[in-house]
Design an enzyme around this catalytic site. Sequence first.
Site, PDB file in Angstrom:
ATOM      1  N   THR A  86      12.494   8.008   1.881  1.00 27.12           N
ATOM      2  CA  THR A  86      12.327   6.692   2.499  1.00 27.12           C
ATOM      3  C   THR A  86      11.939   6.736   3.970  1.00 27.12           C
ATOM      4  O   THR A  86      11.725   5.704   4.593  1.00 27.12           O
ATOM      5  CB  THR A  86      13.614   5.865   2.327  1.00 27.12           C
ATOM      6  OG1 THR A  86      14.749   6.673   2.680  1.00 27.12           O
ATOM      7  CG2 THR A  86      13.772   5.410   0.894  1.00 27.12           C
ATOM      8  N   HIS A 124       3.965  16.786   7.814  1.00 31.46           N
ATOM      9  CA  HIS A 124       3.739  18.025   7.064  1.00 31.46           C
ATOM     10  C   HIS A 124       5.052  18.720   6.709  1.00 31.46           C
ATOM     11  O   HIS A 124       5.120  19.448   5.719  1.00 31.46           O
ATOM     12  CB  HIS A 124       2.793  18.968   7.810  1.00 31.46           C
ATOM     13  CG  HIS A 124       3.083  19.168   9.250  1.00 31.46           C
ATOM     14  ND1 HIS A 124       2.804  18.215  10.210  1.00 31.46           N
ATOM     15  CD2 HIS A 124       3.622  20.208   9.924  1.00 31.46           C
ATOM     16  CE1 HIS A 124       3.163  18.673  11.400  1.00 31.46           C
ATOM     17  NE2 HIS A 124       3.666  19.879  11.245  1.00 31.46           N
ATOM     18  N   GLY A 148      11.558   7.693  19.822  1.00 34.05           N
ATOM     19  CA  GLY A 148      11.916   8.401  18.603  1.00 34.05           C
ATOM     20  C   GLY A 148      12.083   7.474  17.421  1.00 34.05           C
ATOM     21  O   GLY A 148      11.766   6.286  17.476  1.00 34.05           O
ATOM     22  N   HIS A 182     -17.441  35.168  18.247  1.00 38.42           N
ATOM     23  CA  HIS A 182     -17.697  34.865  19.652  1.00 38.42           C
ATOM     24  C   HIS A 182     -18.968  34.032  19.783  1.00 38.42           C
ATOM     25  O   HIS A 182     -19.972  34.330  19.131  1.00 38.42           O
ATOM     26  CB  HIS A 182     -17.862  36.158  20.449  1.00 38.42           C
ATOM     27  CG  HIS A 182     -18.226  35.933  21.890  1.00 38.42           C
ATOM     28  ND1 HIS A 182     -17.301  35.529  22.830  1.00 38.42           N
ATOM     29  CD2 HIS A 182     -19.414  36.036  22.534  1.00 38.42           C
ATOM     30  CE1 HIS A 182     -17.901  35.399  24.002  1.00 38.42           C
ATOM     31  NE2 HIS A 182     -19.188  35.707  23.841  1.00 38.42           N
ATOM     32  N   LYS A 210      -4.610   8.715  14.924  1.00 38.02           N
ATOM     33  CA  LYS A 210      -5.673   9.700  15.128  1.00 38.02           C
ATOM     34  C   LYS A 210      -7.040   9.040  15.146  1.00 38.02           C
ATOM     35  O   LYS A 210      -7.952   9.472  15.864  1.00 38.02           O
ATOM     36  CB  LYS A 210      -5.639  10.777  14.037  1.00 38.02           C
ATOM     37  CG  LYS A 210      -4.330  11.532  13.925  1.00 38.02           C
ATOM     38  CD  LYS A 210      -3.692  11.864  15.272  1.00 38.02           C
ATOM     39  CE  LYS A 210      -2.244  12.255  15.119  1.00 38.02           C
ATOM     40  NZ  LYS A 210      -1.282  11.151  15.189  1.00 38.02           N
ATOM     41  N   ILE A 265       4.872  10.440  20.502  1.00 36.59           N
ATOM     42  CA  ILE A 265       4.294   9.111  20.302  1.00 36.59           C
ATOM     43  C   ILE A 265       3.904   8.488  21.633  1.00 36.59           C
ATOM     44  O   ILE A 265       2.821   7.908  21.774  1.00 36.59           O
ATOM     45  CB  ILE A 265       5.290   8.199  19.551  1.00 36.59           C
ATOM     46  CG1 ILE A 265       5.552   8.746  18.144  1.00 36.59           C
ATOM     47  CG2 ILE A 265       4.754   6.778  19.467  1.00 36.59           C
ATOM     48  CD1 ILE A 265       6.651   8.015  17.396  1.00 36.59           C
ATOM     49  N   GLY A 266       4.770   8.626  22.624  1.00 38.22           N
ATOM     50  CA  GLY A 266       4.496   8.029  23.931  1.00 38.22           C
ATOM     51  C   GLY A 266       3.238   8.551  24.578  1.00 38.22           C
ATOM     52  O   GLY A 266       2.408   7.780  25.063  1.00 38.22           O
ATOM     53  N   SER A 289      11.517   7.016   8.039  1.00 40.16           N
ATOM     54  CA  SER A 289      12.228   6.582   9.244  1.00 40.16           C
ATOM     55  C   SER A 289      11.585   5.322   9.811  1.00 40.16           C
ATOM     56  O   SER A 289      10.511   4.906   9.385  1.00 40.16           O
ATOM     57  CB  SER A 289      12.199   7.692  10.298  1.00 40.16           C
ATOM     58  OG  SER A 289      10.856   8.021  10.634  1.00 40.16           O
ATOM     59  N   THR A 335       0.832  -1.198   0.000  1.00 42.21           N
ATOM     60  CA  THR A 335       0.000   0.000   0.000  1.00 42.21           C
ATOM     61  C   THR A 335       0.867   1.248   0.000  1.00 42.21           C
ATOM     62  O   THR A 335       1.976   1.251   0.538  1.00 42.21           O
ATOM     63  CB  THR A 335      -0.931   0.043   1.228  1.00 42.21           C
ATOM     64  OG1 THR A 335      -0.136  -0.036   2.419  1.00 42.21           O
ATOM     65  CG2 THR A 335      -1.931  -1.098   1.197  1.00 42.21           C
TER      66      THR A 335
END
Length: 468
Positions: free
Chosen positions: A145, A323, A273, A446, A52, A186-187, A147, A38
């Site tokens: 490529t 992004h 990381g 408002h 998400k 991420i954590g 990470s 994919t």
Amino acid sequence: METDFDIVVIGSGPGGYTAAIRAAQLGYKTAIIEKYHTLGGTCTNVGCIPAKALLDSTEHYHQALSKFQLHGIQLSELHINFTQLINRKEQVVKQNTSGLDYLMKKNNIQVVRGVASFQSNKQVKVTGENNSETTLSSKYFIIATGSKPATIRGVALDKKRIISSTEALSLKTKPDSIIIIGGGVIGVEMASIYARIGVAVTIIEYMDSLIPSMDRELGKELKKILAKTGVTILLTHKVQSVVNNGNHVVVNYLDTTDTPYETRADYCLVAVGRNPYTKGLGLENTQIELDEKGRIKTDKQLRTAEENIYAIGDVINGPMLAHKAEEDAVFVAETINGQKPHLNYLLVPNVVYTWPEVASVGYTEEELKKDNIAYRVGKFPFQASGRARAAMDTEGFVKVLSEPKYGELLGVHIIGPRAADLIAQPVTGMHYEITDEDMFRMSYAHPTYAEAIKEACLIASGQGSINI
């Protein structure tokens, strides 16, 4: 199959597919190489998008469990269908990857499946299924490529009980407990997902703050919020080892006094990381060089040591954000086209999709202090926002850092409802170098969450605040 192109992109994540699309739009004969079945890379398949989806699903459950009754909504027999939770996530991923397939066809981009390896600066060999080989020639190449998850000494990922975020997003059954090594983006996102559905979550972080690369006040506030949901947070602790004992893991770690501790859980998620992925690319057949962190060296135009080969996204220096990779992609495609695009990584926003969300752009207060840059602070709590009170989303604040003499925005840091969307306005302001006064003198609808930005800018300018 065509084998001769103007531009060949290696990798189909956000950087890769954006580069291919922009190149095709500019009239280049373009191909994209992807080793998996994919398109979309880590972000679409096992990162941003599925995370998400699960964050939204679990937040709906948490809201139903903790707040619906106060809204006058009565529920009975509320429970988690974990299988459906994961199935919905898979459907969201499928919709996104199908969309990418459509975009490739729409833009006449040839998709080549397999692993790419440079034979020279003009050719790559693509090894596909059953060891089939195809050689592609191109005037230009763009390496995208991405990470892969990193780990630490003493901890080896087995993808069974010692897992990365990839496996954590696709567990078959809901665990009772999970230990997360790392309190970065991420954590804390994975902690949010699982804590909301009743999993006992422990975060072990080596630094003295959660999300330590962001403004420290954000990490301090997030720690309070996560603790309220039952997450155990151990800062300034160092993991020594993790052992898979079959039906559970044992994590050994030290505190600041080197006192040893041992904790058990169903899983250990390693979220320390990511490392740039260059394995098998055949860079040794080119002049391309890597830096001390394994990233591809590039110049300001993101060109490698080979004039016709560029690199973008996680595989080069800069924030590892989808992004950011997309901005790199457009920049490179337009640079090849002879245009003069502009990149400013300082204005690339950073977002954490916990709830409340966390978002940041520009300098942190710590960075300004370190560089002896004068600044003013404007801070406004969502507790004082009428919209936030109406929605029962009052945790967090907007923090604005501005230059004292002219009021130029130096940094904006938000923890609160819809922070991921709100940060777009400060990014726009900073891009056009407008001042804190410009920001608060604009008209805001408002009641809205965005009014908190107006108030924080008003305070930063030294003109007080109007409670909303």
